[in-house]
Enzyme design. Structure first.
Site, mmCIF file in Angstrom:
data_model
loop_
_atom_site.group_PDB
_atom_site.id
_atom_site.type_symbol
_atom_site.label_atom_id
_atom_site.label_comp_id
_atom_site.label_asym_id
_atom_site.label_seq_id
_atom_site.Cartn_x
_atom_site.Cartn_y
_atom_site.Cartn_z
ATOM 1 C CG HIS A 132 -3.618 -4.254 2.529
ATOM 2 N ND1 HIS A 132 -3.176 -3.587 1.322
ATOM 3 C CD2 HIS A 132 -2.458 -4.937 3.221
ATOM 4 C CE1 HIS A 132 -1.864 -4.011 1.228
ATOM 5 N NE2 HIS A 132 -1.447 -4.718 2.300
ATOM 6 C CG HIS A 163 3.909 -0.388 2.006
ATOM 7 N ND1 HIS A 163 4.975 -0.465 0.768
ATOM 8 C CD2 HIS A 163 3.739 -1.757 2.124
ATOM 9 C CE1 HIS A 163 5.070 -1.859 0.651
ATOM 10 N NE2 HIS A 163 4.724 -2.430 1.563
#
Length: 270
Positions: free
Chosen positions: A17, A60
């Site tokens: 991740h 992100h």
């Protein structure tokens, strides 16, 4: 027919991740390299934004403060301006006592750089901007890099997910939020899910509050419907072991080191 992205895969996949956000600066080449070289990850999970001059970069947040020494919206800067920021500036493995990547030349990478650095690796990609037209920019990068078959893409937003699926129907796509919610409710209540051919991959949390959403019954229902299930973001070793024993498709984790140990010890894992 399964998209090429999924062909030949077997549970349970090791998915890092953001490259392993608890071990190295998230969504950076050092994190991705650590996950691949040290922990033999089988898939990278990452997020993309567009710069002011239209470059697809891996990050992100829509803003720069949390992960870099910059500030303000990422989309207001050019790639050249972003290159001057320290993407390792904020990372700390010990609650702020040390910052081992600060000043080490870690930058926000472009998607092209990541694709070229790991030419044989599958990537789970989330498109962050909601602006129409971003799907065309992403398509250009993926097609020019011959990477359409090794990227599974999607968005939290249903409108963005639909545009991505319409622009790249041959690629692998994961469910956006509302379509996913509808599917999960149907699967858990035993009702026939809505007919949905655009999305093949289910990326979802294991829990909703105290309720465990992913279990063997849910995984069987998803398999019956031809869907592949990845869960996020699992850093607890006991939960990892349980998911592997249940046969989940893939586990996204910020601790690729722990997941690698568990998968190597499991007879069910790939």
């Amino acid at each position: 027919m399964l998209p090429k992205f999924l062909q030949g895969l077997r549970p349970t996949l090791h998915i890092s991740h953001r490259g392993g956000a608890l071990l190295a600066p998230e969504n950076t080449l050092p994190a991705f390299q650590m996950a691949v070289e040290r922990y033999r990850t089988q898939m990278l999970e990452l997020d993309v934004h567009l710069t002011r001059d239209g470059e697809v970069v891996v990050a992100h947040d829509a803003t720069l403060e949390r992960c870099t020494n910059g500030s303000g919206p990422l989309a207001t800067l050019t790639l050249a301006q972003l290159r001057r920021l320290d993407a390792g500036f904020r990372f700390t493995p010990d609650g702020g006592h040390t910052f081992p990547f600060r000043g080490q030349g870690v930058t926000i990478p472009t998607l092209r750089e990541v694709l070229r650095a790991f030419p044989d690796l599958r990537i789970n990609l989330e498109m962050k901007p909601e602006t129409p037209g971003t799907e065309d920019v992403l398509y250009k990068v993926l097609s020019e890099e011959s990477a359409l078959d090794r990227v599974c893409m999607g968005s939290e937003y249903d409108a963005v997910g639909a545009r991505l699926a319409a622009r790249m129907p041959e690629a692998c796509h994961f469910y956006p939020r509302d379509a996913l919610t509808e599917y999960v409710i149907s699967a858990r209540t035993g009702k026939p899910p809505p007919e949905e051919r655009r999305y093949t991959v289910i990326d979802m949390p294991v829990y909703l509050g105290e309720m465990r959403l992913v279990d063997e019954d849910f995984l069987r229902a998803a398999a019956r419907d031809g869907k592949w299930v990845n869960v996020w973001t699992v850093d607890d070793p006991e939960e990892m072991r349980r998911l592997v024993s249940e046969g989940v498709g893939g586990i996204m984790t910020d601790r690729p080191d722990l997941l690698r140990q568990i998968l190597d010890a499991s007879p069910r894992a790939q």
